[in-house]
Write a protein that holds these residues in place. Structure first.
Motif, PDB file in Angstrom:
ATOM      1  N   MET A  96      14.889   9.669  11.060  1.00 42.39           N
ATOM      2  CA  MET A  96      15.865   9.666   9.974  1.00 42.39           C
ATOM      3  C   MET A  96      16.364  11.091   9.747  1.00 42.39           C
ATOM      4  SD  MET A  96      14.101   7.187   7.170  1.00 42.39           S
ATOM      5  CE  MET A  96      12.989   8.457   6.593  1.00 42.39           C
ATOM      6  N   TYR A  97      17.618  11.189   9.368  1.00 42.64           N
ATOM      7  CA  TYR A  97      18.172  12.511   9.076  1.00 42.64           C
ATOM      8  C   TYR A  97      19.299  12.361   8.061  1.00 42.64           C
ATOM      9  CZ  TYR A  97      21.692  10.906  12.448  1.00 42.64           C
ATOM     10  OH  TYR A  97      22.646  10.162  13.093  1.00 42.64           O
ATOM     11  N   ARG A  98      19.574  13.405   7.315  1.00 38.97           N
ATOM     12  CA  ARG A  98      20.672  13.378   6.346  1.00 38.97           C
ATOM     13  C   ARG A  98      21.118  14.795   6.052  1.00 38.97           C
ATOM     14  NH1 ARG A  98      18.318  14.072   0.924  1.00 38.97           N
ATOM     15  NH2 ARG A  98      19.976  12.918  -0.083  1.00 38.97           N
ATOM     16  N   TYR A  99      22.370  14.910   5.656  1.00 46.01           N
ATOM     17  CA  TYR A  99      22.896  16.228   5.294  1.00 46.01           C
ATOM     18  C   TYR A  99      22.962  16.309   3.777  1.00 46.01           C
ATOM     19  CZ  TYR A  99      25.504  20.542   5.938  1.00 46.01           C
ATOM     20  OH  TYR A  99      25.888  21.856   5.959  1.00 46.01           O
ATOM     21  N   ALA A 100      22.248  17.262   3.200  1.00 47.68           N
ATOM     22  CA  ALA A 100      22.173  17.334   1.747  1.00 47.68           C
ATOM     23  C   ALA A 100      22.274  18.776   1.279  1.00 47.68           C
ATOM     24  CB  ALA A 100      20.866  16.718   1.259  1.00 47.68           C
ATOM     25  N   THR A 123      18.395  19.593  13.309  1.00 49.30           N
ATOM     26  CA  THR A 123      17.758  20.521  12.372  1.00 49.30           C
ATOM     27  C   THR A 123      18.508  21.857  12.388  1.00 49.30           C
ATOM     28  OG1 THR A 123      15.648  19.458  12.872  1.00 49.30           O
ATOM     29  CG2 THR A 123      15.545  21.548  11.715  1.00 49.30           C
ATOM     30  N   GLU A 124      18.878  22.290  13.595  1.00 48.64           N
ATOM     31  CA  GLU A 124      19.656  23.539  13.713  1.00 48.64           C
ATOM     32  C   GLU A 124      20.977  23.443  12.957  1.00 48.64           C
ATOM     33  OE1 GLU A 124      20.261  24.562  17.872  1.00 48.64           O
ATOM     34  OE2 GLU A 124      18.082  24.614  18.197  1.00 48.64           O
ATOM     35  N   LEU A 125      21.560  22.225  12.926  1.00 49.61           N
ATOM     36  CA  LEU A 125      22.834  22.049  12.210  1.00 49.61           C
ATOM     37  C   LEU A 125      22.641  22.072  10.695  1.00 49.61           C
ATOM     38  CD1 LEU A 125      24.705  19.195  14.170  1.00 49.61           C
ATOM     39  CD2 LEU A 125      25.307  21.618  14.074  1.00 49.61           C
ATOM     40  N   GLY A 126      21.379  22.115  10.250  1.00 49.61           N
ATOM     41  CA  GLY A 126      21.119  22.180   8.817  1.00 49.61           C
ATOM     42  C   GLY A 126      20.811  20.836   8.178  1.00 49.61           C
ATOM     43  N   PHE A 127      20.591  19.819   9.010  1.00 48.65           N
ATOM     44  CA  PHE A 127      20.246  18.507   8.454  1.00 48.65           C
ATOM     45  C   PHE A 127      18.774  18.472   8.046  1.00 48.65           C
ATOM     46  CE2 PHE A 127      24.198  17.405  10.295  1.00 48.65           C
ATOM     47  CZ  PHE A 127      24.593  16.172   9.811  1.00 48.65           C
ATOM     48  N   GLU A 128      18.518  17.660   7.026  1.00 49.52           N
ATOM     49  CA  GLU A 128      17.141  17.371   6.611  1.00 49.52           C
ATOM     50  C   GLU A 128      16.676  16.191   7.474  1.00 49.52           C
ATOM     51  OE1 GLU A 128      15.620  15.275   2.583  1.00 49.52           O
ATOM     52  OE2 GLU A 128      17.223  16.763   2.372  1.00 49.52           O
ATOM     53  N   THR A 129      15.387  16.090   7.765  1.00 50.51           N
ATOM     54  CA  THR A 129      14.912  14.948   8.555  1.00 50.51           C
ATOM     55  C   THR A 129      13.719  14.293   7.860  1.00 50.51           C
ATOM     56  OG1 THR A 129      13.213  16.097   9.836  1.00 50.51           O
ATOM     57  CG2 THR A 129      15.463  16.206  10.690  1.00 50.51           C
ATOM     58  N   GLY A 130      13.366  13.111   8.347  1.00 51.76           N
ATOM     59  CA  GLY A 130      12.198  12.412   7.822  1.00 51.76           C
ATOM     60  C   GLY A 130      10.928  12.847   8.525  1.00 51.76           C
ATOM     61  N   GLY A 131      10.972  13.983   9.208  1.00 51.21           N
ATOM     62  CA  GLY A 131       9.800  14.480   9.924  1.00 51.21           C
ATOM     63  C   GLY A 131       9.994  14.411  11.428  1.00 51.21           C
ATOM     64  N   ILE A 175       0.851  -1.186   0.000  1.00 50.24           N
ATOM     65  CA  ILE A 175       0.000   0.000   0.000  1.00 50.24           C
ATOM     66  C   ILE A 175       0.891   1.243   0.000  1.00 50.24           C
ATOM     67  CG2 ILE A 175      -1.839   1.215   1.259  1.00 50.24           C
ATOM     68  CD1 ILE A 175      -2.561  -1.604   0.115  1.00 50.24           C
ATOM     69  N   PRO A 176       0.575   2.232  -0.833  1.00 49.17           N
ATOM     70  CA  PRO A 176       1.395   3.458  -0.865  1.00 49.17           C
ATOM     71  C   PRO A 176       1.465   4.125   0.510  1.00 49.17           C
ATOM     72  CG  PRO A 176      -0.231   3.462  -2.644  1.00 49.17           C
ATOM     73  CD  PRO A 176      -0.536   2.288  -1.791  1.00 49.17           C
ATOM     74  N   LEU A 177       2.552   4.866   0.695  1.00 48.78           N
ATOM     75  CA  LEU A 177       2.746   5.588   1.953  1.00 48.78           C
ATOM     76  C   LEU A 177       2.343   7.042   1.757  1.00 48.78           C
ATOM     77  CD1 LEU A 177       6.326   4.240   2.742  1.00 48.78           C
ATOM     78  CD2 LEU A 177       4.180   3.461   3.760  1.00 48.78           C
ATOM     79  N   MET A 178       1.948   7.671   2.851  1.00 48.37           N
ATOM     80  CA  MET A 178       1.729   9.122   2.802  1.00 48.37           C
ATOM     81  C   MET A 178       3.095   9.801   2.978  1.00 48.37           C
ATOM     82  SD  MET A 178      -1.834   9.381   4.962  1.00 48.37           S
ATOM     83  CE  MET A 178      -1.222   8.658   6.488  1.00 48.37           C
ATOM     84  N   ASP A 179       3.119  11.123   2.918  1.00 46.27           N
ATOM     85  CA  ASP A 179       4.399  11.830   3.003  1.00 46.27           C
ATOM     86  C   ASP A 179       5.146  11.547   4.302  1.00 46.27           C
ATOM     87  OD1 ASP A 179       4.068  12.901   0.547  1.00 46.27           O
ATOM     88  OD2 ASP A 179       3.263  14.832   1.253  1.00 46.27           O
TER      89      ASP A 179
END
Ligand SMILES: *Cc1c(COP(=O)(O)O)cnc(C)c1O
Length: 484
Positions: free
Chosen positions: A413-417, A397-405, A211-215
């Motif tokens: 989840m988090y990543r630097y992009a 988030t303050e460090l500028g990382f993106e997160t999975g919410g 089943i598809p996932l929501m955002d």
């Protein structure tokens, strides 16, 4: 030599197995010292110790005819087992799904191992079985299952899931005549033990609908309803839906109550996997997330994760105990030596509710910690894990990382992009951050891959993980992105 003389010699040797002399004290002291050494050293031990692959692959644990001194064996354990690789008991373990292993688990295991009580069949071990069943009942009450529901203490979440899937299969009469038309609904976020259980449970030929996932990575319930309805209209046999109360990768809890609506509408067996997240229901603030759990047919939760026990305990509870029993009972006619036990029905026997017959008496390893600490300590520790994750989310988030919410429980989840990076460059950057953390060794983080995107994961569930470990991780991440 005549039989009696032979027996005299053999008995003398065989009696070595009964330790009635000073050896018992010596062995206990040696193991006790090991325990103290290990636990006292925990704060300074690395969460991950790099090792030489070839040296490790070549080491063998040898069995000899003559006895070995206890100190030698313990030395071998410390050098060759405790040292290399991941230290799952470390508070720095914030990868995969940690738990830590609270000390009273060991006490319960120790007691269960020396009394060797039989928790397979009520007739032989009524007390041991009552304890195991009481613990299952406690979880049933916790999630709002009726008094008639029952459960089983399995070795882990995977076997617990197998018990649920097999019970669903038989209750829904899935067999060789209809398996190919039968449909199972899940998402890409389902733990792989679910696919394994489906395959091992003889449902490999059933149709799986992802089943598809929501955002926010939760199951899209409108899509579920639409897809089940289509399948039904096409003459297929929808029978099972699986949701997560704490997905391993993302930490999300599916919309449990809304999925229950669909399950009821289409008469599906509804299984909820709470192996990681289930025990967060103990935290008042988290309870609303679990609304709808009581409407499921089966539920799995891992005390060796959410109650911080040492590895070796996963629990399944099933609302329809009769369904669970039908799939797992032994046939007395095929096991004549158990005829004494066959006529008793006072209490469900674990052997009738799981694939296992003789097993480790697992009840004590869960009962001891719950009793010695009391529930409030567990509630506070679980709540602390939630708040640590929120703290980490804010800082990263303050460090500028993106997160999975925003984290729902204690996994995120988090990543630097950086904007000017391609997907591949960003993936490589984050892989490199893992290496930096691994080389430092104070904390251990893991990663996941979602649609080709490489994410770092934070999983806070060791009882030994505190703010210090969040700060160490943040410090290493900051250094990693500053040195780019
Ligand atoms: C860990 C986990 C499992 C598997 O449990 P084991 O105890 O490792 O066998 C299943 N589902 C989820 C969500 C998990 O986190």
């Amino acid at each position: 030599m005549d039989i009696q003389s032979k027996l005299e010699i053999l008995e003398k040797q065989a009696r070595q197995l009964e330790v009635l002399d000073e050896r018992r004290g010596q062995w206990l002291t040696a193991v006790n010292n090991y325990g103290h050494r290990l636990l006292d050293g925990m704060p300074t031990r690395k969460a991950y110790q790099e090792y030489d692959l070839e040296t490790m692959s070549n080491y063998t644990f040898e069995i000899q005819d003559e006895p070995t001194a206890v100190e030698t064996v313990i030395g071998e354990v410390e050098e060759w087992i405790d040292k290399p690789g991941l230290n799952p008991a470390s508070g720095g373990h914030i990868g995969y799904i940690p738990g830590g292993g609270v000390f009273p688990t060991a006490l319960g295991d120790f007691m269960a191992a020396i009394n060797n009580n039989y928790a397979g069949i009520f007739y032989g071990g009524p007390g041991a079985v009552r304890l195991e069943n009481s613990l299952s009942r406690w979880v049933c009450d916790l999630i709002g299952y009726p008094k008639t529901a029952m459960g089983n203490l399995a070795s882990g979440g995977s076997i617990a899931t197998l018990i649920a899937v097999v019970s669903a299969r038989d209750y829904k009469n899935i067999n060789s005549t209809n398996v190919r038309q039968s449909v199972i609904y899940l998402t890409e976020q389902a733990h792989h033990c679910v696919q394994k259980a489906i395959r091992i449970g003889g449902l490999g030929e059933a149709q799986l609908r992802y089943i598809p996932l929501m955002d926010d990575y939760r199951m899209d319930v409108d899509a579920l309803r639409r897809i089940v309805a289509e399948d039904k209209a096409n003459g297929l046999n929808p029978f099972l839906v699986l949701a997560a109360a704490g997905a391993t990768d993302t930490g999300i809890v599916d919309p449990l109550d809304e999925i229950a609506d669909v399950a009821e509408e289409f008469d599906l067996w509804y299984h909820i996997d709470g192996a990681y997240g289930g025990f967060f229901i103990l935290v008042d603030e988290m309870k609303p997330l679990f609304k709808g759990l009581e409407r499921s047919d089966s539920f799995v939760t891992d005390p060796h994760k959410g109650l911080f026990l040492s590895y070796g305990l996963g629990m399944v509870v099933i609302k329809n105990t009769e369904a669970m029993y039908k799939s797992h009972q032994y046939k007395p006619s095929e096991a004549n030596y158990m005829q004494d036990a066959a006529n008793l029905v006072e209490e469900y026997s674990p052997a009738d509710l799981s694939p296992e017959l003789t097993k480790h008496f697992r009840g004590l390893r869960m009962y001891m910690p719950l009793k010695l600490y009391g529930l409030n300590t567990f509630k506070a520790a679980l709540e602390e894990k939630v708040y640590l994750t929120r703290y980490f989310y804010e800082k990263v988030t303050e460090l500028g990382f993106e997160t999975g919410g925003y984290p729902m429980l204690s996994v995120m989840m988090y990543r630097y992009a950086p904007k000017d990076y391609s997907l591949k460059e960003a993936n490589d950057l984050n892989k490199n951050l893992i290496e930096i953390i691994k080389t430092d060794g104070r904390v251990f983080v893991s990663s996941t891959n979602i649609d080709g995107v490489f994410w770092l994961r934070l999983a806070v569930l060791s009882f030994r993980t505190h703010k210090y470990h969040m700060d160490v991780t943040l410090e290493l991440l900051e250094k990693g992105i500053t040195d780019l």
